[in-house]
Enzyme design. Structure first.
Site, PDB file in Angstrom:
ATOM      1  N   GLN A   1       0.813  -1.220   0.000  1.00 41.64           N
ATOM      2  CA  GLN A   1       0.000   0.000   0.000  1.00 41.64           C
ATOM      3  C   GLN A   1       0.847   1.271   0.000  1.00 41.64           C
ATOM      4  OE1 GLN A   1      -2.683  -1.659   3.290  1.00 41.64           O
ATOM      5  NE2 GLN A   1      -3.984  -0.178   2.223  1.00 41.64           N
TER       6      GLN A   1
ATOM      7  N   CYS B   1     -10.711   0.564   3.925  1.00 42.99           N
ATOM      8  CA  CYS B   1      -9.325   0.384   3.496  1.00 42.99           C
ATOM      9  C   CYS B   1      -8.716   1.740   3.189  1.00 42.99           C
ATOM     10  CB  CYS B   1      -9.293  -0.521   2.263  1.00 42.99           C
ATOM     11  SG  CYS B   1      -7.641  -0.845   1.632  1.00 42.99           S
TER      12      CYS B   1
ATOM     13  N   HIS C   1      -4.049  -8.053   0.702  1.00 42.64           N
ATOM     14  CA  HIS C   1      -3.215  -7.073  -0.012  1.00 42.64           C
ATOM     15  C   HIS C   1      -1.940  -7.728  -0.552  1.00 42.64           C
ATOM     16  CE1 HIS C   1      -5.234  -3.247   0.399  1.00 42.64           C
ATOM     17  NE2 HIS C   1      -5.413  -3.441   1.689  1.00 42.64           N
TER      18      HIS C   1
END
Length: 188
Positions: A56, A112, A158
């Site tokens: 991320q 998220c 993820h």
């Protein structure tokens, strides 16, 4: 420590990175890797969030940080005072893997940091057993349930290039993407 930019789905280049499968960390947990985890934790707190996968922030190694607090308040609330903050309880996961999952399912409304301001219910196993290396490089294996189980599964998704909206119907997923893109246009 440094704040890192969190990749979001409204940016096509960010989305391409978010969809990558993360690679295992080779070798021991090093000071460089601990520095990455420290940056991730600072970035997660600033967002604010409760979990963050390295992908991320654009690093495709299998690393996660999380802080659900320890459930204990820092102090008791007095008459007319706000509820006290929960004590921080940062957790670090290097090369995490789920080694067992319950048949029983649990639905939780997830959000998220890479899909800002969108929340929806996702059903996942209620309990999982996870194995990982911690901040010190020690191998840990533990059973997770409740929010801990939800969060570790969300973050581990993820690492496989899966976003929580990928668990939703196509209509809900398209609605989430449109909402995030619209919010990004309005913010620009």
């Amino acid at each position: 420590m440094a704040l890192r930019r969190i990749l979001t789905i409204d940016n096509p280049a960010d989305l391409a990175v978010l969809k990558q499968v993360s690679t295992p960390v080779e070798g021991p947990v090093t000071d460089e890797l601990r520095g990455l985890m420290d940056d991730m934790l600072e970035t997660m707190y600033a967002a604010p969030g409760i979990g963050l996968a390295a992908v991320q922030i654009g690093d495709t190694r299998r690393v996660i940080v999380m802080d659900l607090g320890d459930g204990a308040p820092e102090a008791e609330a007095g008459e007319g005072e706000e509820e006290p903050q929960r004590r921080p309880n940062p957790r670090y996961f290097v090369n995490p893997e789920i080694v067992w999952a319950s048949d029983e399912l649990f639905a939780y409304e997830e959000g998220c940091l890479s899909v800002p301001e969108y929340f929806d219910s996702v059903e996942r196993p209620a309990r999982v057993r996870v194995r990982y290396l911690n901040y010190a490089g020690e191998q840990v294996e533990e059973e997770c349930e409740g929010l801990y189980a939800v969060c570790i599964q969300h973050e581990m998704d993820h690492l496989e290039g899966v976003l929580f909206i990928d668990h939703l119907s196509r209509l809900k997923r398209d609605r989430a993407v449109a909402k995030v893109k619209k919010a990004a246009r309005l913010a620009a």
